[in-house]
Design a protein around this motif. Structure first.
Motif, PDB file in Angstrom:
ATOM      1  N   TYR A 278      -0.006  75.781 -39.813  1.00 27.92           N
ATOM      2  CA  TYR A 278       1.181  76.335 -39.176  1.00 27.92           C
ATOM      3  C   TYR A 278       2.429  75.906 -39.933  1.00 27.92           C
ATOM      4  N   ILE A 279       3.432  76.782 -39.942  1.00 25.38           N
ATOM      5  CA  ILE A 279       4.747  76.442 -40.475  1.00 25.38           C
ATOM      6  C   ILE A 279       5.774  76.770 -39.395  1.00 25.38           C
ATOM      7  N   GLN A 280       6.635  75.810 -39.089  1.00 26.48           N
ATOM      8  CA  GLN A 280       7.683  75.994 -38.080  1.00 26.48           C
ATOM      9  C   GLN A 280       8.934  76.519 -38.777  1.00 26.48           C
ATOM     10  N   VAL A 281       9.375  77.707 -38.410  1.00 19.70           N
ATOM     11  CA  VAL A 281      10.481  78.388 -39.085  1.00 19.70           C
ATOM     12  C   VAL A 281      11.585  78.690 -38.083  1.00 19.70           C
ATOM     13  N   SER A 282      12.810  78.262 -38.398  1.00 20.70           N
ATOM     14  CA  SER A 282      13.957  78.493 -37.513  1.00 20.70           C
ATOM     15  C   SER A 282      14.717  79.747 -37.916  1.00 20.70           C
ATOM     16  N   THR A 283      15.323  80.402 -36.926  1.00 21.39           N
ATOM     17  CA  THR A 283      16.143  81.585 -37.171  1.00 21.39           C
ATOM     18  C   THR A 283      17.351  81.555 -36.246  1.00 21.39           C
TER      19      THR A 283
ATOM     20  N   ILE B 124       1.089  84.925 -39.423  1.00 25.29           N
ATOM     21  CA  ILE B 124       1.253  85.520 -38.091  1.00 25.29           C
ATOM     22  C   ILE B 124       2.136  84.621 -37.229  1.00 25.29           C
ATOM     23  N   PRO B 125       3.233  85.171 -36.667  1.00 23.76           N
ATOM     24  CA  PRO B 125       4.039  84.373 -35.740  1.00 23.76           C
ATOM     25  C   PRO B 125       3.386  84.340 -34.368  1.00 23.76           C
ATOM     26  N   GLU B 126       3.133  83.144 -33.852  1.00 21.06           N
ATOM     27  CA  GLU B 126       2.397  83.032 -32.596  1.00 21.06           C
ATOM     28  C   GLU B 126       3.275  82.698 -31.391  1.00 21.06           C
ATOM     29  N   VAL B 127       4.134  81.725 -31.524  1.00 21.23           N
ATOM     30  CA  VAL B 127       4.937  81.264 -30.391  1.00 21.23           C
ATOM     31  C   VAL B 127       6.385  81.140 -30.835  1.00 21.23           C
ATOM     32  N   SER B 128       7.293  81.652 -30.026  1.00 22.05           N
ATOM     33  CA  SER B 128       8.724  81.525 -30.279  1.00 22.05           C
ATOM     34  C   SER B 128       9.347  80.656 -29.193  1.00 22.05           C
ATOM     35  N   SER B 129      10.236  79.776 -29.612  1.00 18.21           N
ATOM     36  CA  SER B 129      10.923  78.877 -28.689  1.00 18.21           C
ATOM     37  C   SER B 129      12.407  78.852 -29.010  1.00 18.21           C
ATOM     38  N   ARG B 130      13.169  78.327 -28.076  1.00 15.84           N
ATOM     39  CA  ARG B 130      14.608  78.191 -28.266  1.00 15.84           C
ATOM     40  C   ARG B 130      14.982  76.718 -28.262  1.00 15.84           C
ATOM     41  N   LEU B 131      15.875  76.350 -29.151  1.00 17.14           N
ATOM     42  CA  LEU B 131      16.459  75.016 -29.113  1.00 17.14           C
ATOM     43  C   LEU B 131      17.837  75.161 -28.469  1.00 17.14           C
ATOM     44  N   GLU B 132      18.017  74.521 -27.324  1.00 14.34           N
ATOM     45  CA  GLU B 132      19.238  74.658 -26.544  1.00 14.34           C
ATOM     46  C   GLU B 132      20.006  73.338 -26.545  1.00 14.34           C
TER      47      GLU B 132
ATOM     48  N   GLU C 199       9.979  77.386 -24.556  1.00  9.74           N
ATOM     49  CA  GLU C 199       9.418  78.635 -25.057  1.00  9.74           C
ATOM     50  C   GLU C 199      10.251  79.823 -24.601  1.00  9.74           C
ATOM     51  N   ALA C 200      10.348  80.820 -25.451  1.00  8.45           N
ATOM     52  CA  ALA C 200      11.258  81.945 -25.225  1.00  8.45           C
ATOM     53  C   ALA C 200      10.942  82.712 -23.952  1.00  8.45           C
ATOM     54  N   ASP C 201       9.674  82.733 -23.520  1.00 12.50           N
ATOM     55  CA  ASP C 201       9.301  83.540 -22.354  1.00 12.50           C
ATOM     56  C   ASP C 201       9.289  82.746 -21.049  1.00 12.50           C
ATOM     57  N   ASN C 202       9.812  81.517 -21.057  1.00 14.45           N
ATOM     58  CA  ASN C 202       9.825  80.686 -19.859  1.00 14.45           C
ATOM     59  C   ASN C 202      11.134  80.915 -19.101  1.00 14.45           C
TER      60      ASN C 202
ATOM     61  N   TYR D  94      13.094  78.978 -32.947  1.00 15.53           N
ATOM     62  CA  TYR D  94      12.119  78.615 -33.975  1.00 15.53           C
ATOM     63  C   TYR D  94      10.765  79.208 -33.595  1.00 15.53           C
ATOM     64  N   HIS D  95       9.926  79.389 -34.616  1.00 15.44           N
ATOM     65  CA  HIS D  95       8.684  80.139 -34.478  1.00 15.44           C
ATOM     66  C   HIS D  95       7.592  79.431 -35.279  1.00 15.44           C
ATOM     67  N   HIS D  96       6.388  79.433 -34.752  1.00 19.76           N
ATOM     68  CA  HIS D  96       5.259  78.846 -35.475  1.00 19.76           C
ATOM     69  C   HIS D  96       4.421  79.961 -36.096  1.00 19.76           C
ATOM     70  N   TRP D  97       4.399  79.972 -37.418  1.00 19.42           N
ATOM     71  CA  TRP D  97       3.652  80.970 -38.186  1.00 19.42           C
ATOM     72  C   TRP D  97       2.313  80.371 -38.615  1.00 19.42           C
ATOM     73  N   ARG D  98       1.239  81.099 -38.341  1.00 20.90           N
ATOM     74  CA  ARG D  98      -0.114  80.642 -38.677  1.00 20.90           C
ATOM     75  C   ARG D  98      -0.645  81.428 -39.865  1.00 20.90           C
ATOM     76  N   ALA D  99      -1.316  80.729 -40.757  1.00 24.23           N
ATOM     77  CA  ALA D  99      -1.917  81.385 -41.910  1.00 24.23           C
ATOM     78  C   ALA D  99      -2.944  82.416 -41.450  1.00 24.23           C
TER      79      ALA D  99
END
Length: 338
Positions: free
Chosen positions: A155-160, A179-187, A306-309, A327-332
């Motif tokens: 996995y690679i954690q990528v911020s946007t 593949i992006p699996e989970v998106s989260s927000r840093l607040e 997580e973005a959907d919470n 930020y998002h976790h991308w899986r190979a």
């Protein structure tokens, strides 16, 4: 949004602007009477063969046909924030990483490879803040090999979504089938107003030690917590655990965790028993932890959700938290998620 010069719509971006934040206006239908427009704002991550790729603040990639453009321009790298402490995305990502330290880590140039036996993606993913010191394909090959040795998916954690984030890396990963699996927000928020909340903290117990009772409420501890989970949860510059005991014993009614790191107080693992929700327990836990962090010199707060919470977003918005970036976790591609 002004796209005009002398009253005319103009496309003032070119492929040379890849990597910059842009705003474009495009037709949503063919160029016929009654056609409507839509605007897209984000980082221009590619412009090839007549198609633009723009990554929105949320990390969502948008494909735009060059022929549909009616206007476009480069805009400031990130909008000014009206509330919350000033901070860059790399600063926050580093602080958050220190608050959730992996069991094992290894540098790859300026990237950090992290592993913790599969306990959470955050502690089992690459933090790519900077240059890996080699070509991207070679870096990705080494990442996959490093995690394979540990029998973990890569996995690679990528911020946007803010200045200094990694939209270009996200586009490169997408083009290589990751593949992006989970998106989260840093607040983020100012810490003092959280400590000043009108909350009954009399039942909150604070401790430096992670105990078994706290873990019985922690949702990621199904069964006996792993040694890796205990190590990650206990790690960090200055860790506090909050507990509200349940009436009659058993798993706590509520828990929380806070890591103080200089001016920052990072909140994690705020959880309440289902039958005790909407009784102010989460606010009590947050308030008690905030007051302790203020005593230790912190002035700013952050958390990751997580973005959907939706429930958590509403709770934290009421405490003054606003989204800084995502930020998002991308899986190979081809690897099984854990």
């Amino acid at each position: 949004m002004d796209f005009t010069t002398g009253g005319r719509l103009e496309v003032r971006i070119t492929p040379d602007d890849v990597g910059k934040r842009v705003s474009v206006r495009l037709l949503t239908e063919d160029r016929v009477p009654g056609a409507t427009f839509t605007d897209v704002v984000g980082v221009l991550t590619s412009w090839t063969e007549g198609t633009l790729s723009i990554t929105r603040r949320t990390g969502e990639p948008v494909r735009v046909a060059e022929a549909s453009l009616v206007a476009g321009k480069v805009v400031p790298a990130a909008p000014a924030r009206r509330r919350g402490p000033a901070a860059s995305a790399p600063e926050l990502d580093r602080v958050a990483a220190r608050a959730w330290p992996p069991v094992t880590s290894e540098p790859l140039g300026e990237w950090t490879l992290r592993a913790s036996g599969g306990f959470t993606r955050r502690a089992n993913s690459v933090l790519p803040l900077g240059d890996p010191g080699m070509g991207l394909d070679e870096a990705l090959r080494r990442v996959i090999e490093w995690y394979a040795v540990r029998e973990l998916p890569a996995y690679i954690q990528v911020s946007t979504g803010a200045e200094g984030t990694q939209e270009l890396l996200a586009a490169e990963l997408e083009s290589r089938g990751w593949i992006p699996e989970v998106s989260s927000r840093l607040e983020i928020a100012a810490l003092a107003p959280i400590g000043d909340l009108d909350a009954d903290t009399s039942a909150v117990t604070l401790s430096r030690q992670l105990d078994d009772a706290w873990l019985t409420r922690y949702q990621r501890s199904s069964g006996e917590p792993s040694p890796e989970a205990r190590t990650v949860l206990s790690g960090g510059p200055a860790v506090w655990f909050a507990t509200i005991a349940a009436e009659g014993g058993g798993a706590p009614a509520a828990i929380g965790r806070c890591v103080v790191d200089g001016r920052w107080a990072g909140f994690t693992a705020v959880e309440v028993a289902p039958e005790r929700r909407r009784q102010g327990l989460a606010k009590a836990v947050m308030t008690a932890l905030a007051r302790k962090a203020l005593d230790e010199g912190a002035s700013a707060a952050y958390l990751q959700v997580e973005a959907d919470n939706g429930g958590a977003h509403a709770l934290y918005a009421g405490m003054g938290f606003t989204v800084h970036h995502s930020y998002h976790h991308w899986r190979a591609s081809g690897e099984d998620p854990r």
